[in-house]
Write a protein that holds these residues in place. Sequence first.
Motif, mmCIF file in Angstrom:
data_model
loop_
_atom_site.group_PDB
_atom_site.id
_atom_site.type_symbol
_atom_site.label_atom_id
_atom_site.label_comp_id
_atom_site.label_asym_id
_atom_site.label_seq_id
_atom_site.Cartn_x
_atom_site.Cartn_y
_atom_site.Cartn_z
ATOM 1 N N SER A 61 72.069 -47.921 -14.353
ATOM 2 C CA SER A 61 73.191 -48.158 -15.242
ATOM 3 C C SER A 61 73.763 -46.826 -15.724
ATOM 4 O O SER A 61 74.990 -46.636 -15.770
ATOM 5 C CB SER A 61 72.754 -49.001 -16.449
ATOM 6 O OG SER A 61 73.852 -49.300 -17.265
ATOM 7 N N THR A 65 76.821 -47.247 -13.206
ATOM 8 C CA THR A 65 77.738 -48.076 -13.983
ATOM 9 C C THR A 65 78.447 -47.278 -15.060
ATOM 10 O O THR A 65 79.655 -47.423 -15.280
ATOM 11 C CB THR A 65 76.984 -49.252 -14.627
ATOM 12 O OG1 THR A 65 76.220 -49.929 -13.631
ATOM 13 C CG2 THR A 65 77.958 -50.228 -15.271
ATOM 14 N N MET A 69 82.474 -47.169 -15.110
ATOM 15 C CA MET A 69 83.135 -47.908 -16.188
ATOM 16 C C MET A 69 83.554 -47.011 -17.362
ATOM 17 O O MET A 69 83.878 -47.487 -18.438
ATOM 18 C CB MET A 69 82.224 -49.032 -16.673
ATOM 19 C CG MET A 69 81.970 -50.111 -15.617
ATOM 20 S SD MET A 69 83.483 -50.908 -15.031
ATOM 21 C CE MET A 69 84.057 -51.697 -16.528
ATOM 22 N N ASN A 71 82.083 -45.118 -19.459
ATOM 23 C CA ASN A 71 81.276 -44.941 -20.668
ATOM 24 C C ASN A 71 81.034 -43.453 -20.906
ATOM 25 O O ASN A 71 81.140 -42.959 -22.034
ATOM 26 C CB ASN A 71 79.909 -45.605 -20.529
ATOM 27 C CG ASN A 71 79.945 -47.082 -20.192
ATOM 28 O OD1 ASN A 71 78.935 -47.641 -19.814
ATOM 29 N ND2 ASN A 71 81.087 -47.732 -20.309
ATOM 30 N N TYR A 411 82.096 -55.702 -22.971
ATOM 31 C CA TYR A 411 81.903 -54.394 -22.337
ATOM 32 C C TYR A 411 80.929 -53.543 -23.151
ATOM 33 O O TYR A 411 80.000 -52.924 -22.605
ATOM 34 C CB TYR A 411 83.278 -53.734 -22.229
ATOM 35 C CG TYR A 411 83.365 -52.276 -21.905
ATOM 36 C CD1 TYR A 411 83.181 -51.807 -20.605
ATOM 37 C CD2 TYR A 411 83.722 -51.347 -22.899
ATOM 38 C CE1 TYR A 411 83.338 -50.460 -20.305
ATOM 39 C CE2 TYR A 411 83.877 -50.006 -22.607
ATOM 40 C CZ TYR A 411 83.688 -49.557 -21.306
ATOM 41 O OH TYR A 411 83.851 -48.222 -21.015
ATOM 42 N N TYR A 412 81.101 -53.518 -24.470
ATOM 43 C CA TYR A 412 80.187 -52.750 -25.318
ATOM 44 C C TYR A 412 78.828 -53.425 -25.440
ATOM 45 O O TYR A 412 77.795 -52.758 -25.519
ATOM 46 C CB TYR A 412 80.818 -52.501 -26.690
ATOM 47 C CG TYR A 412 81.961 -51.520 -26.615
ATOM 48 C CD1 TYR A 412 81.716 -50.166 -26.417
ATOM 49 C CD2 TYR A 412 83.282 -51.938 -26.694
ATOM 50 C CE1 TYR A 412 82.759 -49.252 -26.308
ATOM 51 C CE2 TYR A 412 84.334 -51.038 -26.594
ATOM 52 C CZ TYR A 412 84.059 -49.696 -26.390
ATOM 53 O OH TYR A 412 85.093 -48.793 -26.265
ATOM 54 N N TYR A 415 76.509 -52.428 -22.535
ATOM 55 C CA TYR A 415 76.233 -51.009 -22.312
ATOM 56 C C TYR A 415 74.776 -50.797 -21.909
ATOM 57 O O TYR A 415 73.854 -51.326 -22.529
ATOM 58 C CB TYR A 415 76.531 -50.235 -23.601
ATOM 59 C CG TYR A 415 76.290 -48.747 -23.520
ATOM 60 C CD1 TYR A 415 76.978 -47.957 -22.609
ATOM 61 C CD2 TYR A 415 75.376 -48.130 -24.372
ATOM 62 C CE1 TYR A 415 76.769 -46.589 -22.543
ATOM 63 C CE2 TYR A 415 75.158 -46.757 -24.320
ATOM 64 C CZ TYR A 415 75.864 -45.993 -23.400
ATOM 65 O OH TYR A 415 75.640 -44.634 -23.345
ATOM 66 N N GLN A 421 78.347 -54.417 -16.626
ATOM 67 C CA GLN A 421 79.725 -54.046 -16.980
ATOM 68 C C GLN A 421 80.621 -54.048 -15.740
ATOM 69 O O GLN A 421 81.735 -54.590 -15.762
ATOM 70 C CB GLN A 421 79.765 -52.653 -17.600
ATOM 71 C CG GLN A 421 79.415 -52.555 -19.058
ATOM 72 C CD GLN A 421 79.645 -51.135 -19.560
ATOM 73 O OE1 GLN A 421 79.695 -50.170 -18.786
ATOM 74 N NE2 GLN A 421 79.796 -50.992 -20.858
ATOM 75 N N GLU A 424 81.214 -57.631 -14.338
ATOM 76 C CA GLU A 424 82.158 -58.392 -15.151
ATOM 77 C C GLU A 424 83.589 -57.868 -14.980
ATOM 78 O O GLU A 424 84.547 -58.639 -15.026
ATOM 79 C CB GLU A 424 81.750 -58.355 -16.622
ATOM 80 C CG GLU A 424 80.542 -59.235 -16.938
ATOM 81 C CD GLU A 424 80.865 -60.711 -16.735
ATOM 82 O OE1 GLU A 424 81.267 -61.374 -17.706
ATOM 83 O OE2 GLU A 424 80.738 -61.194 -15.586
ATOM 84 N N TYR A 425 83.726 -56.568 -14.755
ATOM 85 C CA TYR A 425 85.047 -56.023 -14.444
ATOM 86 C C TYR A 425 85.540 -56.585 -13.114
ATOM 87 O O TYR A 425 86.715 -56.943 -12.969
ATOM 88 C CB TYR A 425 84.996 -54.498 -14.393
ATOM 89 C CG TYR A 425 86.326 -53.875 -14.044
ATOM 90 C CD1 TYR A 425 87.256 -53.567 -15.032
ATOM 91 C CD2 TYR A 425 86.670 -53.615 -12.714
ATOM 92 C CE1 TYR A 425 88.488 -53.017 -14.714
ATOM 93 C CE2 TYR A 425 87.899 -53.068 -12.382
ATOM 94 C CZ TYR A 425 88.803 -52.775 -13.389
ATOM 95 O OH TYR A 425 90.030 -52.240 -13.064
#
Length: 483
Positions: A61, A65, A69, A71, A411-412, A415, A421, A424-425
């Motif tokens: 992640s 990810t 995404m 982050n 989304y948060y 994390y 994330q 789901e996007y």
Amino acid sequence: MKRITSTLVASLALLAGVFSTSCTNDFESTNHDPNRLQEISPATLLNPMIYTVASNNMYRSWQHTSLLMQNTINFPANPTATSIQHYHLSDNIGSAAWNTYYKYLKNAQLMEQSAIEVNEVNYQAIAITLKVWMSASLVDIFGDIPYFEASKGDQGILYPVFDDQKDVYMDLLALLEQANSLYDHTRANVYYPDILFENDSKKWQKFTNSLHLRLLLRTTNKMPENYQKMVSMISNPEKYPIINSIAEEATLFMTGISPNVSPWSRVQDFYNGRKMGAFFIDNLNDMNDPRRAFFSGTASKIIDGERVDIGYKGIPSAYDGPDSQFDYEASNLNRIIAEPSTKTAILTYSEVLFIHVELAQKGYLQGAEEYYNKAINASMDYYDLEIDADYFNNPLVKYDGTLEQIMLQKYYALYMNDYQQWLEYKRTGLPKLPVTKAMGNGQNLPSRFPYPLDVRTKNKTNYEKVIQKMGSDNINYKSWWQN
């Protein structure tokens, strides 16, 4: 961060599963090599499987990810570099995930077989659940995968065919239905306590059904009838109990006692060379969100020769131009997430509530705003954070009935939760991530990882068949459930 119970701490010292045996006068029963495991019980492989896969997911992640995404970003970095934040994926980017999942899928298969042999139905259900958990990650990040013939080398199947994504998914959903039907709470889980739920079969069943909801939701673009299946499960808690509190969620607590430690052997490797992404931080700033201080530190700037705190400030992902354009020290990642004693989410109460929110937003349930507020509160509770009384009065937070707002909050909540994330996007196209001129791949977020290099060579014939179907080993080839 919440910490694990003393009972579980003790069990982790025996993570590999050491079980006591009675004495016997039978020479054949005792004359074994003490360094070799003679027999696999249904729980022998359970704790190593839970820890290794969950730890691997937490690391991936951060590694994948988080950059995809926005982050976090790699910084300082050459903006023309071919990196994941620029949507360039290396040929072997998914190899560690592929190898980990397939290794432990075999262990789950062995666990299931052992459980059947000794008629331990709860362990059989647990093995099936773990098998689905890992297989779903494989199919969601790679597409068509070896599935029905996978892990059958002992049966002479050395080159398994790649199965159609949808066929795999239909089997995963059927397996979760089977697992739910197997649980028998009148029977105790008799082996050494597992590190996830301490042998609580009721919590395991709730994980099974909550995982079922996650996968059903993922299919709804192509199979909208599955919305009704989800409603029928939620409406029948006696048959389909689901995660209903923080105490029941699937979260692995890492004690910091070897071998149950954070994936980062050196905490500084978590934050060195990384900064928080501007998109990620800017939204938290706008919402005055208490998770901001947990996820990151503050930024600073040299003013009149002194370093001044300028609040929370990130750097845009895949920025165009040189590093020197940023005249401030951007927010670092908070090291607490990577410390030896930490925890990692597998499937949280907040995620289950966000599934309820989406069902309600689409008219399948009542009480969308109530579920939305509870989902956010559950995300805060995961980090032991308090919400200011005015948080839900912020116009950016107060429920407005849009999927965009729901998915930004989700989304948060997701994390550092493996690939969720990104997945789901892929399903929703949300949240809407900013793009830059420096992004490759036509500024399109990739939909999948390429197959690992050793798969291309060791299973060449079947690999060539699957890429012929796809047109190429294309990172933009969509999952079957994507629009």
